[in-house]
Design a protein around this motif. Structure first.
Motif, short mmCIF file in Angstrom:
data_model
loop_
_atom_site.label_atom_id
_atom_site.label_comp_id
_atom_site.label_asym_id
_atom_site.label_seq_id
_atom_site.Cartn_x
_atom_site.Cartn_y
_atom_site.Cartn_z
N TYR A 71 0.83 -1.21 0.00
CA TYR A 71 0.00 0.00 0.00
C TYR A 71 0.87 1.26 0.00
O TYR A 71 0.64 2.18 -0.79
CB TYR A 71 -0.92 0.01 1.22
CG TYR A 71 -1.61 1.35 1.42
CD1 TYR A 71 -2.70 1.69 0.64
CD2 TYR A 71 -1.14 2.27 2.35
CE1 TYR A 71 -3.33 2.92 0.78
CE2 TYR A 71 -1.77 3.50 2.50
CZ TYR A 71 -2.85 3.82 1.72
OH TYR A 71 -3.45 5.05 1.85
N ALA A 117 1.04 3.97 -2.90
CA ALA A 117 0.66 5.36 -2.58
C ALA A 117 1.78 6.31 -2.96
O ALA A 117 1.54 7.41 -3.48
CB ALA A 117 0.34 5.48 -1.09
N GLY A 128 1.12 9.00 -5.71
CA GLY A 128 1.12 10.37 -5.23
C GLY A 128 2.26 11.19 -5.78
O GLY A 128 2.10 12.39 -6.06
N PHE A 144 -7.43 7.18 -1.35
CA PHE A 144 -6.31 6.73 -0.53
C PHE A 144 -6.81 5.98 0.71
O PHE A 144 -6.27 4.95 1.09
CB PHE A 144 -5.45 7.92 -0.11
CG PHE A 144 -4.40 8.33 -1.09
CD1 PHE A 144 -3.13 7.78 -1.03
CD2 PHE A 144 -4.66 9.27 -2.08
CE1 PHE A 144 -2.15 8.16 -1.94
CE2 PHE A 144 -3.70 9.65 -2.99
CZ PHE A 144 -2.43 9.10 -2.93
N ALA A 149 -6.37 2.01 1.81
CA ALA A 149 -5.80 1.72 3.13
C ALA A 149 -6.68 0.73 3.87
O ALA A 149 -6.19 -0.23 4.49
CB ALA A 149 -5.63 3.00 3.94
N GLY A 182 -4.68 6.75 5.32
CA GLY A 182 -4.90 7.16 3.94
C GLY A 182 -5.11 8.66 3.81
O GLY A 182 -4.61 9.29 2.88
N ILE A 221 -1.69 10.50 4.23
CA ILE A 221 -0.83 10.34 3.06
C ILE A 221 -1.37 11.16 1.89
O ILE A 221 -0.61 11.79 1.14
CB ILE A 221 -0.70 8.85 2.69
CG1 ILE A 221 0.09 8.13 3.79
CG2 ILE A 221 -0.02 8.67 1.34
CD1 ILE A 221 0.22 6.65 3.60
N ALA A 222 -2.69 11.19 1.74
CA ALA A 222 -3.29 12.02 0.68
C ALA A 222 -2.93 13.48 0.88
O ALA A 222 -2.59 14.19 -0.08
CB ALA A 222 -4.80 11.83 0.67
#
Length: 412
Positions: A193, A197, A201, A238, A242, A252, A255-256
């Motif tokens: 994941y 990501a 991203g 995201f 997750a 999530g 991280i977004a």
């Protein structure tokens, strides 16, 4: 149905009003607003006066509030700083997990509970709360300091570690054993994941934003609200992935937010997105979350199980600080910074409450142990703002509060 809707609306109105009033009161005496919000939940919730009560509406708003809070915090943090502080954050996460988990398990063995219950006590003590730390760092206005970067990175890694171990323990509870292959799959999914990501991203999201801006410009459709909606959709994507690998949705969201900051949007669009995210999170939804986490507290444990309560709370409080501090000593962080980071890592908040709620519903722990562990989560969370505030003031007096843009910043 109309009457029920009216009761829910009144309940929501009271939660927001009391959160705002108590938040302002504690800010007047120099502490973060979330302390007042938690206090309002204890005083007016089921534990004491019973004026406020849980509801599905509040649960949804609270979950969305912590999610928006994590997006906002991610937008405040430079991902390059997190990468630079990676070794320190990893050491903090490891120390802040292994010491509380080990001591928590030993406490369970000492009081004579089953292996499954002892493991859950260990996990509950090892848990930390990325959301709680984030709100405190926002309230104290220290997101641009080195300790904040290490705290956020350490809390993020710790949350992932706790979720992985929790999944392994649940497998043990359900099947009676846990295989290396099963645990390896859980770890692999989490790593996959984060890798996905990072690639999406860092490599693709900037092109998505660029394409969206070009499309709006060609069609003379420059709509800041639409840009915010797209950002929220990206964050939910995201969070969805997750959840697919059994990580908490707030990971999530965080991280977004990191990648939204890196997306190179037009300054006016980004500032609008940032301001709306802040207003929605801090002014509406997040206060609901911090009021409602106090609803699970049962005061009966003070009379029925006071000795056990004190033992678990003291062990949880000291073990998290000790573990985090000890494992910062080999890094280039100062001993004072390590201790303040230990104070910050100590709040467990929503992560522990979610874990013990699942354990209760699965029949692994009883209501007595559940109440004790919930109070431990609330107690340690409530202690984080004053201890971190005092710690930051201590670092300022000693000249050891290092800012991320400081030319003297040294990292491994």
């Amino acid at each position: 149905m109309v009457e029920a809707a009216g009761i829910d609306l009144l309940n929501l109105l009271l939660v927001l009003t009391l959160a705002w009033i108590f938040g302002l009161l504690v800010e007047r005496v120099g502490y973060p607003a979330l302390m007042g919000e938690i206090l309002a939940g204890i005083l007016f919730g089921p534990a004491l006066l019973g004026l406020l009560h849980p509801s599905e509406t509040l649960d949804v708003f609270a979950e969305f509030g912590v999610f928006l809070l994590m997006i906002y915090v991610g937008m405040e943090v430079d991902i390059n700083d997190l990468f630079e502080l990676g070794p320190q954050a990893l050491m903090v996460a490891f120390g802040g997990f292994i010491v509380p988990f080990g001591l928590g398990y030993l406490v369970g063995v000492f009081i004579g509970v089953s292996i499954e219950q002892a493991l859950f006590i260990g996990i509950a003590m090892a848990a930390t709360s990325l959301a709680t730390k984030s709100r405190i760092l926002v309230d104290l206005d220290i997101l641009d300091t080195r300790i904040a970067g290490v705290l956020l990175g350490g809390a993020l890694l710790s949350d992932v570690g706790v979720m992985v171990v929790f999944t392994g323990v649940m497998s043990f509870v359900e099947t009676g054993n846990v295989t290396p292959l099963g645990l390896g799959l859980v770890v692999g999914e989490a790593l996959l994941y984060f890798a996905a990501a990072l690639v999406f991203g860092n490599r693709f999201l900037p092109y998505v934003w660029s394409g969206m801006e070009d499309w709006m410009e060609r069609h003379r459709f420059v709509d800041k609200t639409s840009a915010f909606t797209v950002a929220l959709i990206v964050a939910l994507i995201f969070a969805f992935f997750a959840a697919l690998v059994e990580l908490h949705m707030i990971i999530g969201g965080f991280i977004a937010g990191l990648f939204l900051r890196q997306a190179q949007l037009e300054p006016d669009i980004y500032e609008h997105m940032y301001d709306v995210m802040y207003d929605l999170a801090m002014g509406l939804f997040a206060p609901i979350f911090f009021v409602t986490i106090a609803f699970d507290l049962t005061l009966d444990v003070f009379t029925d199980s006071l000795g056990l309560l004190v033992l678990i709370v003291v062990t949880a409080f000291l073990s998290k600080i000790l573990g985090s501090w000890l494992f910062t000593l080999p890094t280039k962080l100062t001993s004072r910074e390590g201790l303040v980071i230990g104070f910050g890592m100590n709040g467990r908040g929503t992560v522990e409450i979610v874990i013990v709620s699942i354990a209760l519903s699965a029949g692994v722990i009883g209501e007595e142990l559940f109440s004790i562990l919930v109070f431990t989560a609330i107690f340690t969370t409530a202690l984080v703002p004053p201890t971190v505030k005092l710690g930051v003031e201590w670092l300022e007096r000693s000249g050891e509060l290092v800012f991320m843009d400081d030319a003297t910043l040294e990292v491994e």
